[in-house]
Design an enzyme around this catalytic site. Sequence first.
Site, short mmCIF file in Angstrom:
data_model
loop_
_atom_site.label_atom_id
_atom_site.label_comp_id
_atom_site.label_asym_id
_atom_site.label_seq_id
_atom_site.Cartn_x
_atom_site.Cartn_y
_atom_site.Cartn_z
CG ASP A 1 -5.80 -5.65 -0.46
OD1 ASP A 1 -6.16 -6.72 0.03
OD2 ASP A 1 -5.01 -4.87 0.12
CG HIS B 1 -4.00 -10.55 3.15
ND1 HIS B 1 -5.28 -11.00 3.02
CD2 HIS B 1 -4.05 -9.22 2.85
CE1 HIS B 1 -6.07 -10.01 2.66
NE2 HIS B 1 -5.34 -8.92 2.54
CG ASN C 1 -6.28 0.25 -0.12
OD1 ASN C 1 -5.17 0.29 -0.64
ND2 ASN C 1 -6.47 -0.17 1.12
CG HIS D 1 -1.86 -1.19 1.22
ND1 HIS D 1 -3.05 -1.17 0.53
CD2 HIS D 1 -1.76 -2.44 1.76
CE1 HIS D 1 -3.67 -2.35 0.67
NE2 HIS D 1 -2.89 -3.14 1.41
CG LEU D 2 3.38 2.22 -3.12
CD1 LEU D 2 3.81 2.48 -4.56
CD2 LEU D 2 4.60 2.24 -2.20
N GLY E 1 -3.53 -2.77 9.91
CA GLY E 1 -2.38 -2.82 9.00
C GLY E 1 -1.06 -2.51 9.67
CG ASP F 1 -1.47 -6.46 3.76
OD1 ASP F 1 -1.63 -5.37 3.19
OD2 ASP F 1 -2.33 -6.99 4.48
N1 LIG Z 1 -4.07 -5.34 5.71
C1 LIG Z 1 -4.51 -4.34 6.42
O1 LIG Z 1 -4.69 -4.50 7.62
N2 LIG Z 1 -4.73 -3.13 5.89
C2 LIG Z 1 -4.63 -2.76 4.52
C3 LIG Z 1 -5.73 -3.27 3.65
C4 LIG Z 1 -5.60 -4.74 3.27
O2 LIG Z 1 -4.59 -5.19 2.75
O3 LIG Z 1 -6.56 -5.46 3.47
C5 LIG Z 1 -4.54 -1.25 4.42
O4 LIG Z 1 -4.73 -0.67 3.34
O5 LIG Z 1 -4.23 -0.60 5.43
ZN LIG Z 2 -6.16 -7.07 2.05
#
Ligand SMILES: NC(=O)N[C@@H](CC(=O)O)C(=O)O
Ligand SMILES: [Zn+2]
Length: 430
Positions: free
Chosen positions: A152, A232, A94, A62-63, A324, A305
Site C-alpha cells: 500500500d 480504496h 509504509n 496508517h499508524l 492522504g 485509509d
Molecule cells: N491514501 C493516501 O493518500 N496516502 C496513504 C497511502 C495510501 O494508502 O495509498 C499514506 O500513507 O499517506
Molecule cells: Zn493506498
Amino acid sequence: MKLLIKQGRILDPATGTDGIYDMLIEDGKIKEVSENVRSTADATVNAAGCFVMPGFIDLHVHLREPGLTHKETIMTGQRAAARGGFTTICAMPNTKPVIDNPDRASFVHNKARHTGKVRVYQIGAVTQGQAGEKLSDIEGMVRAGVPAISEDGKSVMNAGLYEEAMKIAAALGIPVFAHCEDITMVKGGVINADKKANELCLPGITNAVEDVIVARDILLAKSTGVKLHLCHCSTRDSVQMVRQAKEAGIPVTAEVCPHHFTLTSGDIPGYDSNYKMNPPLRSREDVDALIEGLADGTLDVIATDHAPHAENEKSKSMLKAPFGIVGLETAAALTYSELVDKGFLTPLQMAEKMSYQPARVLNIERGTLAEGSTADLVIFDPEAEYTIDAERFESKGKNTPFHGRKVKGRVVYTVIEGEIVYSLEDEVSI
Ligand SMILES: NC(=O)N[C@@H](CC(=O)O)C(=O)O
Ligand SMILES: [Zn+2]
C-alpha cells in the site's frame, strides 16, 4: 466483571439479528442476548435508541510507527480508533523502515499490546523496502501474526514478481491487499483529471490509473487463486470489474473509503490539501457507482485509509503536500449520514461493511454479537447530530476535509473484550 447493555438495537449481520434486546457481557464474552436479562451486573449501560453493532474493523490504517511518529503513533492511532468505534485495525507497512520482516511486524504487535486495548494487526510489505525488486519474508511475517500482505502506497509494478508473491500468499492462506495505481500513468497528477483540475490548473489523475491495475490484479488473482482484496476503490469501472470477477467466481473483495462515497472532485473548494488523497476524489458518476456497489454487495468493506500527516506537511502547496487524510474518527458518522440515513444501506448492512466483512477478509473470529463470542462492540446513537471538530480528534493528524461538517450518528461507547475503552460521556479512551 459483568456489563449489562439494556434495550439497544442489536445489529448482528452474522446471525441476521436486528431487534431490541438486552445484552449481558461476562468475562469479556457475550453471555446472553435476550428480551429481558434479569441478571445483575457491575455496570449497566442504557442503550435505548442506540445501535449495538460488532466493533468496527478497519482494514486500512496508517499508524506511522516506526519512524514517522510526528504524524501518528501506535498509541494515538489506537485512541483515535477507539473514539471512532473501531476495536481492531490493520496497520499498513509504509513506515520507516518499511515493515517487511517478522521482527518489524512483531515490534508493532508487541508495542500495540502495551499502548492500548484496540487490537492492531500489522500488514506485511510485499517487497523489501517496498522497492518492488525482491520479495519480503512473507512466510516469516505470517508466522509473526501478519494476516495479509500489501504494498500500500503504491502497486507492485512488476507483474511477474507480484504473481510470485500471490502464489506464496495463496499457499499460506492469506489475502493480498492491493493499492491499484499504475505509477507510470500518474504523471504528477494530484486530483481527479476533470474540470476541477483544469479550473485549478493542477495535473489530473485519470480513472485509468486505477482501472488498469484493478484489471491486472483480478486476472492475477484468477490465475494464482490468491484472495485479492482491493484497497480504496474509487472508479465506476473498478466497481464493474469487481462485479464481473465475483460473478466469475474469482476470490476478490473490495473496500471503499468514506471520503470517496461522500465527496466528489466538485467539492474541492480550492487549493486545500485536505482534499488531496490517493486515489483522488472522483466524479458524481463514480460516486454513484460506489454507492450502488456497496448497496448490491459488490463492494464488501468500508475502510478508512486513515492517513495522518503533520500540519507543516499538509500546509504545503497542492503539488507538494503529501496525499492522504485521516478517517478513523469520522467514518461511522459519514457512513451513517451518507449511506444509512439517506436510505442506500440498512443499519444491518452498515455493521456488515464495517465489521462482519472485514473480519471475513482477515479470517478472524470477530464481527459478530452471537452468544459466546468476544465482546468487542460499539454503541452508536443514530439520532445524535453534531459538527465534526478536528481539534477534538485523538489522532495526531487533523488533516480532514470534514472539519466543520454537520453529521448525524455518533459513537457513544466502544467496548473491547467487555471493557469500555471509549465513552462519549467522558471522551476518555484507554
Ligand atoms: N491514501 C493516501 O493518500 N496516502 C496513504 C497511502 C495510501 O494508502 O495509498 C499514506 O500513507 O499517506
Ligand atoms: Zn493506498
